[in-house]
Design a protein around this motif. Structure first.
Motif, mmCIF file in Angstrom:
data_model
loop_
_atom_site.group_PDB
_atom_site.id
_atom_site.type_symbol
_atom_site.label_atom_id
_atom_site.label_comp_id
_atom_site.label_asym_id
_atom_site.label_seq_id
_atom_site.Cartn_x
_atom_site.Cartn_y
_atom_site.Cartn_z
ATOM 1 N N ILE A 567 0.846 -1.207 0.000
ATOM 2 C CA ILE A 567 0.000 0.000 0.000
ATOM 3 C C ILE A 567 0.871 1.242 0.000
ATOM 4 N N ARG A 568 1.896 1.283 0.841
ATOM 5 C CA ARG A 568 2.737 2.475 0.941
ATOM 6 C C ARG A 568 3.608 2.649 -0.284
ATOM 7 N N ALA A 569 4.077 1.527 -0.855
ATOM 8 C CA ALA A 569 4.862 1.666 -2.084
ATOM 9 C C ALA A 569 4.003 2.204 -3.222
ATOM 10 N N VAL A 570 2.765 1.725 -3.329
ATOM 11 C CA VAL A 570 1.871 2.202 -4.382
ATOM 12 C C VAL A 570 1.479 3.660 -4.144
ATOM 13 N N VAL A 571 1.203 4.003 -2.869
ATOM 14 C CA VAL A 571 0.840 5.390 -2.559
ATOM 15 C C VAL A 571 1.973 6.337 -2.927
ATOM 16 N N GLN A 572 3.207 5.975 -2.569
ATOM 17 C CA GLN A 572 4.335 6.834 -2.909
ATOM 18 C C GLN A 572 4.518 6.928 -4.419
ATOM 19 N N ARG A 594 -5.919 7.141 9.667
ATOM 20 C CA ARG A 594 -6.667 6.196 8.846
ATOM 21 C C ARG A 594 -5.794 5.479 7.820
ATOM 22 N N GLY A 595 -4.496 5.703 7.860
ATOM 23 C CA GLY A 595 -3.609 5.029 6.943
ATOM 24 C C GLY A 595 -2.932 5.988 6.004
ATOM 25 N N PRO A 596 -2.087 5.487 5.105
ATOM 26 C CA PRO A 596 -1.387 6.373 4.171
ATOM 27 C C PRO A 596 -2.348 6.984 3.148
ATOM 28 N N GLY A 597 -2.068 8.215 2.771
ATOM 29 C CA GLY A 597 -2.919 8.888 1.798
ATOM 30 C C GLY A 597 -2.145 9.910 0.999
ATOM 31 N N ILE A 598 -2.750 10.343 -0.143
ATOM 32 C CA ILE A 598 -2.174 11.363 -1.024
ATOM 33 C C ILE A 598 -3.047 12.608 -0.891
ATOM 34 N N ASP A 610 -6.345 1.306 -0.104
ATOM 35 C CA ASP A 610 -6.444 0.168 0.816
ATOM 36 C C ASP A 610 -6.510 -1.126 0.008
ATOM 37 N N ILE A 611 -5.943 -2.164 0.574
ATOM 38 C CA ILE A 611 -5.993 -3.514 -0.020
ATOM 39 C C ILE A 611 -6.680 -4.411 0.995
ATOM 40 N N ALA A 612 -7.802 -4.968 0.601
ATOM 41 C CA ALA A 612 -8.583 -5.824 1.495
ATOM 42 C C ALA A 612 -9.105 -7.008 0.695
ATOM 43 N N SER A 613 -9.797 -7.885 1.407
ATOM 44 C CA SER A 613 -10.374 -9.066 0.765
ATOM 45 C C SER A 613 -11.856 -8.855 0.578
ATOM 46 N N ASP A 614 -12.376 -9.321 -0.568
ATOM 47 C CA ASP A 614 -13.801 -9.209 -0.823
ATOM 48 C C ASP A 614 -14.544 -10.391 -0.191
ATOM 49 N N GLY A 615 -15.811 -10.515 -0.508
ATOM 50 C CA GLY A 615 -16.605 -11.595 0.067
ATOM 51 C C GLY A 615 -16.158 -12.970 -0.375
ATOM 52 N N GLY A 617 -13.017 -13.810 -0.755
ATOM 53 C CA GLY A 617 -11.666 -14.050 -0.275
ATOM 54 C C GLY A 617 -10.595 -13.597 -1.236
ATOM 55 N N ARG A 618 -10.955 -12.949 -2.348
ATOM 56 C CA ARG A 618 -9.969 -12.436 -3.307
ATOM 57 C C ARG A 618 -9.560 -11.024 -2.931
ATOM 58 N N LEU A 619 -8.320 -10.635 -3.304
ATOM 59 C CA LEU A 619 -7.820 -9.303 -2.988
ATOM 60 C C LEU A 619 -8.535 -8.248 -3.831
ATOM 61 N N MET A 620 -8.751 -7.123 -3.191
ATOM 62 C CA MET A 620 -9.405 -6.001 -3.875
ATOM 63 C C MET A 620 -8.682 -4.719 -3.491
ATOM 64 N N LEU A 621 -8.263 -3.948 -4.491
ATOM 65 C CA LEU A 621 -7.618 -2.651 -4.294
ATOM 66 C C LEU A 621 -8.685 -1.570 -4.409
ATOM 67 N N SER A 622 -8.840 -0.807 -3.353
ATOM 68 C CA SER A 622 -9.868 0.247 -3.333
ATOM 69 C C SER A 622 -9.201 1.608 -3.191
ATOM 70 N N LEU A 623 -9.710 2.577 -3.942
ATOM 71 C CA LEU A 623 -9.218 3.964 -3.912
ATOM 72 C C LEU A 623 -10.387 4.872 -3.538
#
Length: 668
Positions: A567-572, A594-598, A610-615, A617-623
């Motif tokens: 998350i932090r590498a992508v945010v940077q 609340r975490g890293p932000g731009i 944020d990177i979380a899991s959906d219903g 169980g797969r990864l989901m990247l949310s902006l």
């Protein structure tokens, strides 16, 4: 009726022997009779008797005269007795002589009728003159039944018995020859089987308690004492010449360890069971089967010993099964079963690394490793004097199985996470995202010419495979931000798997088998002198824990770090891209509650990732982005999402979404 010319008969008296004692026994008997024993014979008494004899010679002469008269009278009586005895003795002799002559005359007179000439030589003259020759005869009252015919019959019978004896002897010799020939055939068959076993590299020896009986040693010299002493079987001969293998403790049956995997009480995987060997199989196959059976019996014995120490790892044992509860739904069951018909109904090889068949072979491999370690200790180390220290500890067989299961599970969990993460980042438009697995090379001691390897190198290789498995992953998020993760197995003091995470590549040969303690990898490789590597932004923004002292104890914790670092590498990276696209210097990223932000300098435009899991169980990247909508500073909120199998509904990349948010909702 004495015959003329007979020798005169004379009587002579018995010779008088010496009156002195002939031997010591007679001398002792005479002393006891005359003196009353040796106690009465003393030197003083003997001297008195000698002196009395010397002083009383005159008296002794008078006494001698009287004694001579008595002796003369006694001699006269003895002469008269001797004459009377001689007369009586001569009378008895004369009677015997007359009786013998009368018998001779009777027989001669009887024979004079048949053979007068021969009988006349022994017949007395007085009797011939008195009765004459042939006056006395004798006749048979009954004729003898021995005839010539009977003699011939008896001769024929005797000849027949002799012929029958010869025939019986010939039959006995022929039977002995046939029996010997059959015995040679049976012995040849027996020794052929024994020679076949010997040529198959089995040890043939005499039994310890039956030196006249051959046996085969089919066990292992480094086994436990209970199995090493019972792994010899006599080679006894059957009636048909085949060899009977008396297995003793091994028994007549064949046994194998079986591994069964159950989920919710249903068998989903099971190691196969081969069929029982035929009773008429070659001897070398039966010896091999006996070796396999006692090997699996020893394996079952060692598994039970070790299971008693693994209650904390959810390992339970009873008389017939050993159960390892992997989770609430999954059980792995170990049993020792008798061989019957082949059974591979539930065998599944879809996952060779984690299948029951793989674990079945792996446990045998670990027991062989234990035997090799015993041999290495026995040949290279000093034997302890304390018997308790000499007893070997339980082998780490179940420990290795549990640790390997967790190893494959955690490695698959890490690999699946990294794969979904890379696919998700690529869907979001970060084309530099990639992941690869780095194979750990063998240590220097295990490489080189195979012909020069020795037992110690093989032991190191076994230890490397059994307890030092490693999986190394390299995750590239951006060309600058890279994460290196390595997981390795732990057997002692606890069973599990730990992950070491570094922001620089691990040096070659730091897999834990050379130069570093078990579970503590070497430090990251230092950069080369003439080549400067790019700076990894995660070293300041989100560095991992200490590489050597504080490894991540599980795959989930390692995954959590990788997720937050990504998350932090992508945010940077997105902050740099937005700054370049908008040509603004007031855009940056920062850590917030609340975490890293731009955000921009006035914090009117803000983007959070944020990177979380959906219903599923797969990864989901949310902006999540917000920016002021008008002069009244009303806020507009929008959300973009990307998954591994699909992108955002708008079709925008994550860079375009950030640029749009920083512009206040305007197009890129």
């Amino acid at each position: 009726m004495t015959t003329p010319g007979a020798s005169a008969f004379s009587l002579r008296p018995w010779p008088i022997a010496d009156k002195k004692p002939k031997n010591l026994g007679e001398f002792i008997a005479r002393i006891n009779a005359e003196r009353g024993g040796f106690r009465n014979v003393t030197e003083a008494k003997l001297r008195e008797e000698i002196a009395a004899q010397q002083d009383g010679r005159v008296d002794a002469q008078g006494a001698d005269d009287s004694s001579e008269e008595e002796e003369e009278e006694a001699d006269a009586d003895k002469s008269q007795n001797a004459v009377a005895a001689r007369e009586e003795f001569l009378k008895n002799i004369e009677f015997a002589h007359q009786s013998a002559m009368l018998s001779l005359d009777f027989v001669s007179l009887l024979l004079s009728k048949e053979t007068p000439v021969q009988a006349g030589t022994t017949l007395s003259t007085a009797l011939r003159d008195l009765v004459g020759i042939g006056t006395l005869g004798a006749s048979k009252l009954k004729d003898s039944n021995v005839t010539e015919t009977r003699k011939q019959d008896d001769l024929a019978v005797a000849t027949g018995w002799r012929v029958m004896g010869i025939d019986n002897m010939v039959d006995s010799v022929v039977a002995s020859a046939e029996k010997l020939e059959k015995e040679i055939e049976l012995e040849t068959k027996y020794w052929a089987d024994v020679l076949d076993v010997s040529e198959s590299s089995w040890a043939i020896c005499a039994l310890p308690h039956e030196r006249h009986t051959l046996g085969v040693r089919f066990g292992f010299a480094e086994s436990a004492t209970e199995f090493r002493n019972s792994s010899i079987a006599p080679l006894r001969r059957n009636d048909d010449g085949t060899v009977r293998l008396d297995l003793g403790r091994v028994g007549g049956g064949s046994q194998r360890i079986r591994v069964t995997l159950k989920k919710n009480g249903r068998i989903v995987d099971q190691s196969p069971l081969q069929g029982r060997i035929l009773e008429d199989a070659p001897l070398r196959d039966r010896v091999l089967e006996a070796r396999n059976t006692i090997f699996h019996q020893e394996l079952w014995y060692e598994l039970n010993r070790e299971a008693r120490t693994l209650l904390s790892s959810n390992v339970y044992s009873d008389a017939s099964t050993i159960t390892w509860k992997q989770d609430e739904e999954t059980d792995m069951i170990f049993t020792l079963e008798d061989l019957g018909e082949p059974d591979n109904t539930h065998e599944h090889l879809y996952d060779v690394g984690c299948s029951c068949t793989a674990y079945y072979l792996y446990m045998q491999f670990l027991l062989f490793q234990g035997h090799r370690q015993n041999y290495h200790k026995r040949t290279t180390m000093t034997q302890p004097q304390n018997p308790r220290m000499a007893m070997h500890q339980p082998y780490a067989i179940l420990r290795a199985v549990i640790a390997n299961a967790e190893y494959f599970r955690d490695c698959n969990l890490m690999a699946d996470f990294l794969e979904d993460l890379v696919f998700m980042l690529r869907r979001a438009g970060i084309s530099t995202a990639s992941c690869k697995s780095i194979a750990t090379p063998l240590g220097p001691t295990l490489q080189g010419n195979p012909a020069r390897r020795n037992a110690k190198m093989e032991l190191n290789f076994i230890n490397f495979l059994a307890g030092r498995l490693n999986s190394v992953f390299e995750l590239t998020i951006t060309p600058e931000a890279k994460i290196f993760a390595r997981g390795h197995i732990i057997l002692v003091p606890y069973i599990g798997m730990s992950f070491h995470i570094s922001l620089t590549p691990f040096p070659a040969g730091s897999s834990g088998n050379n130069g570093t303690p078990s579970g503590a990898p070497a430090a990251p490789a230092a950069p080369e002198d003439d080549k400067i590597k790019p700076f990894n932004p995660l070293e300041h923004s989100y560095p991992p824990v200490d590489l050597i002292r504080d490894p991540y104890p599980s795959a989930r914790e390692a995954i959590y770090y990788v997720r937050q670092a990504a998350i932090r590498a992508v945010v940077q990276h997105l902050a740099d891209e937005a700054t370049a696209h908008l040509a603004r210097d007031d855009i940056g990223w920062a850590e917030t509650v609340r975490g890293p932000g731009i955000m921009d300098r006035d914090e009117e435009h803000e983007v959070r990732l944020d990177i979380a899991s959906d219903g599923d169980g797969r990864l989901m990247l949310s902006l999540d982005a917000q920016w002021p909508r008008d002069a009244e500073k009303k806020t507009t909120v929008r959300r973009w999402t990307w998954k591994a199998h699909r992108g955002d509904d708008s079709g925008e990349s994550i860079v375009e979404a950030v640029v749009r948010a920083m512009r206040g909702g305007a197009g890129a």
